[in-house]
Every structure is written in structure tokens, then in C-alpha cells.
Design an enzyme around this catalytic site. Structure first.
Site, PDB file in Angstrom:
ATOM      1  CB  CYS A 113      16.840  52.671 -20.099  1.00  0.00           C
ATOM      2  SG  CYS A 113      15.298  53.100 -20.102  1.00  0.00           S
ATOM      3  CG  HIS A 241      17.247  49.217 -18.351  1.00  0.00           C
ATOM      4  ND1 HIS A 241      16.918  50.047 -17.022  1.00  0.00           N
ATOM      5  CD2 HIS A 241      16.055  49.212 -19.159  1.00  0.00           C
ATOM      6  CE1 HIS A 241      15.777  50.653 -17.355  1.00  0.00           C
ATOM      7  NE2 HIS A 241      15.271  50.240 -18.603  1.00  0.00           N
ATOM      8  CG  ASN A 272      12.279  51.197 -16.544  1.00  0.00           C
ATOM      9  OD1 ASN A 272      13.165  51.585 -16.166  1.00  0.00           O
ATOM     10  ND2 ASN A 272      11.714  50.633 -17.673  1.00  0.00           N
TER      11      ASN A 272
HETATM   12  O1  UT7 Z   1      13.004  50.949 -20.097  1.00  0.00           O
HETATM   13  C1  UT7 Z   1      13.064  51.194 -21.246  1.00  0.00           C
HETATM   14  C2  UT7 Z   1      12.956  49.883 -22.014  1.00  0.00           C
HETATM   15  N1  UT7 Z   1      11.541  49.376 -22.090  1.00  0.00           N
HETATM   16  C3  UT7 Z   1      11.234  48.096 -21.904  1.00  0.00           C
HETATM   17  O2  UT7 Z   1      12.352  47.368 -21.923  1.00  0.00           O
HETATM   18  C4  UT7 Z   1      10.037  47.767 -21.982  1.00  0.00           C
HETATM   19  C5  UT7 Z   1       9.771  46.531 -22.708  1.00  0.00           C
HETATM   20  N2  UT7 Z   1       8.389  45.962 -22.782  1.00  0.00           N
HETATM   21  C6  UT7 Z   1       7.654  45.332 -21.949  1.00  0.00           C
HETATM   22  O3  UT7 Z   1       8.793  45.193 -20.936  1.00  0.00           O
HETATM   23  C7  UT7 Z   1       6.348  44.777 -22.097  1.00  0.00           C
HETATM   24  O4  UT7 Z   1       6.150  44.847 -23.319  1.00  0.00           O
HETATM   25  C8  UT7 Z   1       5.223  45.664 -21.357  1.00  0.00           C
HETATM   26  C9  UT7 Z   1       5.558  44.990 -19.723  1.00  0.00           C
HETATM   27  C10 UT7 Z   1       5.411  47.026 -21.513  1.00  0.00           C
HETATM   28  C11 UT7 Z   1       4.137  44.833 -21.718  1.00  0.00           C
HETATM   29  O5  UT7 Z   1       3.940  43.582 -21.532  1.00  0.00           O
HETATM   30  P1  UT7 Z   1       3.238  42.496 -22.854  1.00  0.00           P
HETATM   31  O6  UT7 Z   1       3.526  41.343 -22.048  1.00  0.00           O
HETATM   32  O7  UT7 Z   1       4.197  43.043 -23.911  1.00  0.00           O
HETATM   33  O8  UT7 Z   1       2.013  42.985 -22.813  1.00  0.00           O
HETATM   34  P2  UT7 Z   1       0.991  43.564 -24.074  1.00  0.00           P
HETATM   35  O9  UT7 Z   1       1.246  44.843 -24.306  1.00  0.00           O
HETATM   36  O10 UT7 Z   1       1.179  42.587 -25.324  1.00  0.00           O
HETATM   37  O11 UT7 Z   1      -0.380  43.507 -23.536  1.00  0.00           O
HETATM   38  C12 UT7 Z   1      -1.146  42.216 -23.285  1.00  0.00           C
HETATM   39  C13 UT7 Z   1      -2.609  42.338 -22.811  1.00  0.00           C
HETATM   40  C14 UT7 Z   1      -3.433  43.519 -23.364  1.00  0.00           C
HETATM   41  O12 UT7 Z   1      -4.686  42.868 -23.366  1.00  0.00           O
HETATM   42  P3  UT7 Z   1      -5.438  42.059 -24.524  1.00  0.00           P
HETATM   43  O13 UT7 Z   1      -5.330  43.208 -25.888  1.00  0.00           O
HETATM   44  O14 UT7 Z   1      -4.455  41.222 -24.815  1.00  0.00           O
HETATM   45  O15 UT7 Z   1      -6.572  42.066 -24.062  1.00  0.00           O
HETATM   46  C15 UT7 Z   1      -3.044  44.741 -22.611  1.00  0.00           C
HETATM   47  O16 UT7 Z   1      -4.209  45.624 -22.888  1.00  0.00           O
HETATM   48  O17 UT7 Z   1      -2.407  43.096 -21.245  1.00  0.00           O
HETATM   49  C16 UT7 Z   1      -3.250  44.307 -21.279  1.00  0.00           C
HETATM   50  N3  UT7 Z   1      -2.393  45.286 -20.258  1.00  0.00           N
HETATM   51  C17 UT7 Z   1      -2.644  45.081 -18.833  1.00  0.00           C
HETATM   52  N4  UT7 Z   1      -3.472  44.289 -18.239  1.00  0.00           N
HETATM   53  C18 UT7 Z   1      -3.233  44.685 -16.953  1.00  0.00           C
HETATM   54  C19 UT7 Z   1      -1.394  46.142 -20.702  1.00  0.00           C
HETATM   55  N5  UT7 Z   1      -0.987  46.759 -19.529  1.00  0.00           N
HETATM   56  C20 UT7 Z   1      -1.788  46.243 -18.470  1.00  0.00           C
HETATM   57  C21 UT7 Z   1      -1.610  46.659 -17.324  1.00  0.00           C
HETATM   58  N6  UT7 Z   1      -2.628  45.743 -16.362  1.00  0.00           N
HETATM   59  N7  UT7 Z   1      -1.080  47.406 -16.830  1.00  0.00           N
END
Ligand code: UT7
Length: 316
Positions: A113, A241, A272
Site C-alpha cells: 500500500c 493511503h 482500499n
Molecule cells: O491497506 C493495508 C493496511 N491495512 C489496514 O490499514 C487495515 C487496518 N485494520 C483495520 O482497518 C481494522 O482492523 C479492520 C477494518 C480490518 C477491522 O476492524 P476492527 O474494528 O479492528 O474489527 P475487529 O477485527 O476487532 O472485529 C470486531 C468484531 C468481531 O466480532 P466479535 O468477535 O467482537 O463478536 C468481528 O468478528 O467485528 C466482527 N467483524 C465483522 N462484523 C461484520 C469483522 N469483520 C466484520 C464484517 N462485518 N465484515
């Protein structure tokens, strides 16, 4: 040899097919509210027939047409990408062949990225050293090929597209339009985002990348400004990014931008697009006339590797 370089034109390309959050929610366990709240994306463009080289060519063609230069003037083509299906020939030579650029230095560069800022820095150095006169610098990605569409943790994040810049040397006495690049990486966190093997899918530890992006990166963005001798309050725009609006807002809080500065949030409509996200967002800002010609804009890429790179540019 040149005292510096500047961007003289930009172009971008996005596939026609729009995939909304609701469309994704019809096949995987997700919903529009979660994606908008946690990531900030409303929809993304997904390529149907276009390859990375196709999208790179269309974006570069627009930039070249707008630049006033011809194919014969271009002696370097640099393509930042991590998603080309073909390893050889590289995307850069395919773009050159299709645009009639006959004998350029032509290379692809993969820092995921942050790739566009790495490629822009490399082109700037080549022009300063006299190794090139005019360069096409492109970010192009088809991340839909690398996405596991059954995995909700990644399928909602990515999109396809390309952005391109024509970069040329400045005349003697003219101000350089591309500031010194600040680049680096955090290799010990490299496994936090992976595209491995021959039939790869993107896998990431989202929270690890999120924490790194929101805690480690603002000082590097500030260093890129300091290297260019530009105070962040003077920036007309910040084009980071496009991974997550919460990451962008977290970095912005620590930069000290003017309240009038434009902060690019193209991910809302594009998702993204990795190395394409910065040139895509910047090209669209310029097309809409949101940043005045000659104004300083901070570009800052970050992602897989974990790599980062940024520089202040004066926009065409
Ligand atoms: O471009 C390259 C660089 N990449 C990045 O910069 C990405 C950096 N990371 C992020 O932007 C975030 O970590 C994500 C957008 C990928 C994820 O967001 P988060 O707030 O960190 O979510 P999480 O992984 O902590 O998940 C929170 C909850 C989980 O459920 P429980 O365990 O709390 O019940 C996940 O299972 O959200 C759930 N979840 C979803 N729910 C609905 C994860 N993905 C989804 C989804 N829809 N698509």
C-alpha cells in the site's frame, strides 16, 4: 541531472462495476452499518475483465494526454503493484508497449500500500541523478483477484483501480515539486499482512495493522513535511493511503493541519486499492478542482511489509 522533479499531470481509472455494502451483505455475514462504522467504506469498484496492466494503461494514458508530453518523451515507467497475476513481463513494460513508449527503463515495485510513494521517490531520484528525464509513475491494483470472497474480515475492504502521474525535471532555478521521500518499514510486524504463495489470498491481523497505523505513523508523516521544509499547517491537502477512515482521522489528529486542509477520503466510494489508493484519490481531487495548482500536498502510504513512505508534492 536536474535540481528536482515535479508532477505535471495525473490520471486515474476505475472499473465500471460498483459493489455496495448491501450487495456484499447478501452473500456474507456483514452489514452496511458495520462496514461504514468500522472502516468507512460505502462501495468499491471491482474489475470484471480488466487486468492490472489494463487499468494501469488507462490511467497512464489519461495522465500522458494531459501532460502535453508524448510517448517519445517518456524514458521511465514505474508501476507500484502487489496484485499483478503475471510475474513476467512486468506491468511497466506492458503499459509502455501499449502506449508506444519505445525504450524506457521499466520496472514494477512492490511495497504493497505504500508503493506509489516509493515509486514516486524512486522516479524523483532517477531524474535528479540524470538517469531519466520524464517518468510515468503508476499505482495499479486488482485486489479482487486476491480476495477470499467468503472471508468477511477482508472481503469488505478492498477494491480495484489505478492512478498515474507524469513526473518531469524542473528547470534551473525552479522550485522542486516533489519533496524528499521519507520511507521505511517495520519488518518485525511483516506477518501482520500477507499475500503468500502461488494462489494467494490477502490475510491480515487487522487490529495489529490498525494499532501500528494509528500509533507509529504520524511522526513519519511529520518528518516528511520537515524534510520538505513545509509546516503541516501550510498543507492544502493530506492524501493518505485509503484503508480506514478511523486510521486517517487518528493520523490527522496528530498532524496539526489547517482547518481548511482537504483530507482525502476516497475509500468511501473506492474501498482500499492498496498502491493505487493515493494516486487515485489525488487525481480525483485535482479533477474536481479541490486543490489549487502549486499547493503543497502531503502523500503518505502505509501497509504490507509493514512499509510506509510519504512526501510533500506541489500539485500540477
Ligand atoms: O491497506 C493495508 C493496511 N491495512 C489496514 O490499514 C487495515 C487496518 N485494520 C483495520 O482497518 C481494522 O482492523 C479492520 C477494518 C480490518 C477491522 O476492524 P476492527 O474494528 O479492528 O474489527 P475487529 O477485527 O476487532 O472485529 C470486531 C468484531 C468481531 O466480532 P466479535 O468477535 O467482537 O463478536 C468481528 O468478528 O467485528 C466482527 N467483524 C465483522 N462484523 C461484520 C469483522 N469483520 C466484520 C464484517 N462485518 N465484515
Amino acid at each position: 541531472m536536474s535540481a528536482g522533479s515535479r508532477i505535471i499531470a495525473m490520471g486515474h481509472y476505475q472499473p465500471a462495476r460498483i459493489v455496495t455494502n448491501d450487495a456484499l451483505a447478501s452473500t456474507i455475514d456483514t452489514n452496511d452499518a458495520w462496514i461504514k462504522d468500522r472502516v468507512g467504506i460505502a462501495e468499491r469498484r471491482i474489475a470484471e475483465t480488466e487486468s492490472v496492466a489494463d487499468m494501469a494503461t488507462y490511467a497512464a494514458e489519461k495522465a500522458l494526454a494531459d501532460s502535453g508530453l508524448s510517448a517519445a518523451d517518456i524514458d521511465m515507467v514505474a508501476v507500484a503493484t502487489c496484485s499483478s497475476a503475471d510475474r513476467c513481463p512486468n506491468v511497466a513494460t506492458r503499459v509502455a508497449a501499449r502506449l508506444g513508449i519505445t525504450a524506457p527503463a521499466a520496472f514494477d515495485l512492490n511495497t504493497a500500500c505504500s508503493g506509489f510513494s516509493y515509486a514516486l521517490g524512486t522516479a524523483d531520484h532517477a531524474i535528479r541523478a540524470g538517469a531519466a528525464r520524464n517518468a510515468l509513475v503508476i499505482g495499479a491494483e486488482k485486489l479482487s483477484d486476491l480476495t477470499d470472497w467468503t472471508d468477511r474480515t477482508t472481503a469488505v475492504l478492498f477494491g480495484d483501480g489505478a492512478g498515474a502521474a507524469v513526473v518531469t525535471g524542473v528547470a534551473d532555478g525552479e522550485q522542486a515539486g516533489i519533496g524528499p521521500v521519507l520511507w521505511g518499514s517495520t519488518p518485525d510486524k511483516g506477518d501482520a499482512l500477507r499475500i503468500e504463495g502461488w494462489r494467494p489470498y490477502i490475510q491480515q491481523e487487522g487490529q495489529t495493522v490498525f494499532r501500528w497505523a494509528t500509533t507509529a505513523l504520524a511522526p513519519f508523516a511529520l518528518e516528511a513535511c520537515a524534510k520538505a521544509g513545509v509546516d503541516p499547517s501550510e498543507l492544502a491537502a493530506f492524501v493518505p493511503h485509503q484503508a480506514n477512515t478511523r486510521i486517517i482521522d487518528g493520523i490527522v489528529k496528530r498532524l496539526g493541519l489547517s482547518p481548511d486542509a482537504v483530507v482525502a477520503k476516497d475509500l468511501v466510494e473506492s474501498g482500499n486499492t492498496s498502491a493505487a489508493s493515493i494516486p487515485l484519490a489525488l487525481s480525483k481531487l485535482l479533477e474536481r478542482g479541490e486543490v489549487p495548482s502549486g499547493a503543497p500536498v502531503l502523500l503518505f502510504g502505509f501497509g504490507g511489509g509493514l512499509t510506509y513512505a510519504g512526501q510533500v508534492v506541489r500539485v500540477p
